[in-house]
Design an enzyme around this catalytic site. Structure first.
Site, PDB file in Angstrom:
ATOM      1  N   LYS A 155       8.757   8.519  -8.051  1.00 56.45           N
ATOM      2  CA  LYS A 155       9.603   6.819  -8.327  1.00 56.45           C
ATOM      3  C   LYS A 155       9.602   7.191  -8.951  1.00 56.45           C
ATOM      4  O   LYS A 155      10.633   6.509 -10.327  1.00 56.45           O
ATOM      5  CB  LYS A 155       8.199   6.621  -8.922  1.00 56.45           C
ATOM      6  CG  LYS A 155       8.301   5.402  -9.273  1.00 56.45           C
ATOM      7  CD  LYS A 155       6.963   4.685  -7.900  1.00 56.45           C
ATOM      8  CE  LYS A 155       7.690   2.892  -7.568  1.00 56.45           C
ATOM      9  NZ  LYS A 155       7.306   2.345  -6.381  1.00 56.45           N
ATOM     10  N   GLY A 166       0.606  -1.120  -0.261  1.00 57.47           N
ATOM     11  CA  GLY A 166      -0.129  -0.130  -0.042  1.00 57.47           C
ATOM     12  C   GLY A 166       1.596   0.955  -0.294  1.00 57.47           C
ATOM     13  O   GLY A 166       0.653   2.294   0.269  1.00 57.47           O
ATOM     14  N   LYS A 167       2.361   1.405  -0.342  1.00 58.27           N
ATOM     15  CA  LYS A 167       2.836   2.577  -0.514  1.00 58.27           C
ATOM     16  C   LYS A 167       2.235   2.844  -1.460  1.00 58.27           C
ATOM     17  O   LYS A 167       1.825   4.473  -1.239  1.00 58.27           O
ATOM     18  CB  LYS A 167       4.409   1.835  -1.091  1.00 58.27           C
ATOM     19  CG  LYS A 167       5.300   1.355  -0.172  1.00 58.27           C
ATOM     20  CD  LYS A 167       6.582   0.924  -0.268  1.00 58.27           C
ATOM     21  CE  LYS A 167       6.300   0.158  -2.293  1.00 58.27           C
ATOM     22  NZ  LYS A 167       6.266  -0.922  -2.385  1.00 58.27           N
ATOM     23  N   GLY A 174       9.577   4.927  -2.995  1.00 54.17           N
ATOM     24  CA  GLY A 174      10.843   3.324  -3.461  1.00 54.17           C
ATOM     25  C   GLY A 174       9.841   2.337  -3.717  1.00 54.17           C
ATOM     26  O   GLY A 174       8.698   2.203  -4.278  1.00 54.17           O
ATOM     27  N   GLY A 220      -1.168   0.280   5.183  1.00 54.96           N
ATOM     28  CA  GLY A 220      -1.118   0.579   3.639  1.00 54.96           C
ATOM     29  C   GLY A 220      -2.773   0.771   3.897  1.00 54.96           C
ATOM     30  O   GLY A 220      -3.033   1.521   2.690  1.00 54.96           O
ATOM     31  N   GLY A 278     -10.190   0.505   0.390  1.00 57.64           N
ATOM     32  CA  GLY A 278     -11.251   1.263  -0.330  1.00 57.64           C
ATOM     33  C   GLY A 278     -11.090   2.525  -0.815  1.00 57.64           C
ATOM     34  O   GLY A 278     -11.663   3.380  -1.596  1.00 57.64           O
TER      35      GLY A 278
HETATM   36  N1  ATP Z   1      -6.411   1.760   1.204  1.00 59.30           N
HETATM   37  C1  ATP Z   1      -6.519   0.784   0.270  1.00 59.30           C
HETATM   38  N2  ATP Z   1      -7.438   0.708  -0.378  1.00 59.30           N
HETATM   39  C2  ATP Z   1      -7.789  -0.472  -1.267  1.00 59.30           C
HETATM   40  N3  ATP Z   1      -6.940  -1.131  -2.129  1.00 59.30           N
HETATM   41  C3  ATP Z   1      -5.558  -0.992  -1.981  1.00 59.30           C
HETATM   42  C4  ATP Z   1      -5.538  -0.246  -0.552  1.00 59.30           C
HETATM   43  N4  ATP Z   1      -4.308  -0.279   0.012  1.00 59.30           N
HETATM   44  C5  ATP Z   1      -3.407  -0.979  -0.945  1.00 59.30           C
HETATM   45  N5  ATP Z   1      -4.581  -1.618  -1.810  1.00 59.30           N
HETATM   46  C6  ATP Z   1      -5.060  -2.899  -3.100  1.00 59.30           C
HETATM   47  O1  ATP Z   1      -3.303  -3.022  -2.331  1.00 59.30           O
HETATM   48  C7  ATP Z   1      -2.700  -3.313  -4.160  1.00 59.30           C
HETATM   49  C8  ATP Z   1      -1.755  -2.558  -3.987  1.00 59.30           C
HETATM   50  O2  ATP Z   1      -1.334  -1.090  -2.640  1.00 59.30           O
HETATM   51  P1  ATP Z   1       0.017  -0.505  -3.786  1.00 59.30           P
HETATM   52  O3  ATP Z   1      -0.306   0.035  -5.348  1.00 59.30           O
HETATM   53  O4  ATP Z   1      -0.561   0.936  -2.647  1.00 59.30           O
HETATM   54  O5  ATP Z   1       1.345  -1.005  -2.861  1.00 59.30           O
HETATM   55  P2  ATP Z   1       2.584  -0.582  -3.364  1.00 59.30           P
HETATM   56  O6  ATP Z   1       3.197  -1.131  -1.699  1.00 59.30           O
HETATM   57  O7  ATP Z   1       2.739   0.537  -4.021  1.00 59.30           O
HETATM   58  O8  ATP Z   1       2.874  -1.529  -4.488  1.00 59.30           O
HETATM   59  P3  ATP Z   1       4.321  -1.845  -4.858  1.00 59.30           P
HETATM   60  O9  ATP Z   1       5.582  -2.388  -4.381  1.00 59.30           O
HETATM   61  O10 ATP Z   1       3.964  -2.248  -6.087  1.00 59.30           O
HETATM   62  O11 ATP Z   1       4.667  -0.441  -5.540  1.00 59.30           O
HETATM   63  C9  ATP Z   1      -3.573  -1.962  -5.293  1.00 59.30           C
HETATM   64  O12 ATP Z   1      -3.458  -2.258  -6.460  1.00 59.30           O
HETATM   65  C10 ATP Z   1      -4.820  -1.718  -4.077  1.00 59.30           C
HETATM   66  O13 ATP Z   1      -5.871  -2.881  -5.105  1.00 59.30           O
HETATM   67 MG    MG Z   2       3.434   1.697  -5.326  1.00 62.56          MG
END
Ligand code: ATP
Ligand code: MG
Length: 245
Positions: free
Chosen positions: A50, A26-27, A130, A202, A239
């Site tokens: 990014k 969820g970053k 990151g 996240g 959500g």
């Molecule tokens: N608060 C949230 N509400 C709804 N969905 C979420 C939420 N946080 C994360 N997700 C879901 O989890 C997935 C991963 O979240 P996100 O893309 O923010 O992760 P990340 O850590 O940025 O991943 P990456 O390492 O690929 O950059 C998203 O595609 C989304 O579907």
């Molecule tokens: Mg990401």
């Protein structure tokens, strides 16, 4: 749409590096929520950078575009946000093997630092997301987001004017295994001299189970690590960003 990280900008400066306990924690959502919180705390020119966007083909939208969409949905005017990517790589892998498959050289840490410094000059909040987790390598020389954070920190005043300080936020899951991953990631960051503002969940479910509630309580009262008590800054509701659509 609500503003889940309301009020956290008291502990954050002009530049915030966002890392995670893992990929997919969820970053990107947390980065968007930080941008929204920054806007409501009075930051009017916000940049999201990014350094390495992996797993992307052609002009497909990347994480910064997801941030822009979420931030707009929260009512922040699109002119307030600048999005920038350092480098795009096709494979959904760590940057070094992804670059090898694409047959390109990875940008150096100093190139990312220069980009961040440039964004700092024209923005009052710079968010840097990151790749993957804390010890994922960003360049061809074994430097990680922790090294990038340390390099950005060293170029700016350490304390004093909070407007010019650099802080790192660690994004974590609320699920089984998160306590170990969070403590390991914090150990690694603090051991490397990274100034950590706190932990953000996240994606916090609307109806959390007993384990998730217990994990959140533990993360809100972490043991001292390297002489520091790292706070839980908040949680992005699951959500968030979809509720108004
Ligand atoms: N608060 C949230 N509400 C709804 N969905 C979420 C939420 N946080 C994360 N997700 C879901 O989890 C997935 C991963 O979240 P996100 O893309 O923010 O992760 P990340 O850590 O940025 O991943 P990456 O390492 O690929 O950059 C998203 O595609 C989304 O579907
Ligand atoms: Mg990401």
């Amino acid at each position: 749409m609500n503003n889940p990280l309301d009020g956290i900008f008291e502990s954050l400066g002009r530049t915030v590096l966002v890392t995670g306990t893992d990929t997919d924690v969820g970053k990107t959502y947390a980065t968007a929520a930080l941008a929204v919180a920054g806007w409501f705390a009075g930051r009017r020119r916000i940049a999201v950078y990014k350094p390495q966007q992996t797993g992307i083909r052609g002009d497909d939208p990347g994480d910064v575009h997801d941030v822009a969409r979420l931030v707009r949905a929260a009512g922040v005017p699109s002119e307030a946000l600048t999005t920038a990517e350092g480098q795009r790589l096709t494979e959904p892998m760590a940057p070094p093997p992804a670059a090898a498959i694409d047959g390109v050289e990875l940008l150096s840490i100093s190139t990312h630092v220069a980009k961040i410094v440039e964004l700092q000059e024209s923005h009052d909040l710079v968010l840097v997301e990151g790749s993957g987790g804390v010890l994922v390598e960003l360049d061809g020389e074994r430097h990680t987001i922790a090294d990038l954070a340390a390099a950005v920190q060293s170029g700016l005043p350490a304390e004093g004017d909070t407007d010019t300080t650099v802080r790192t936020v660690l994004v974590a899951r609320p699920d089984l295994g998160t306590l170990n991953h969070t403590l390991l990631s914090l150990e690694a960051l603090l051991h490397r001299g990274v100034r950590v503002a706190g932990v953000v969940l996240g994606s916090w479910p609307g109806d959390p189970d007993r384990l998730q509630v217990s994990n959140r309580e533990y993360l809100a009262d972490l043991p001292t690590i390297h002489g520091q008590r790292i706070p839980l800054l908040g949680a992005v509701p699951q959500g968030w960003g979809h509720e108004s659509r």
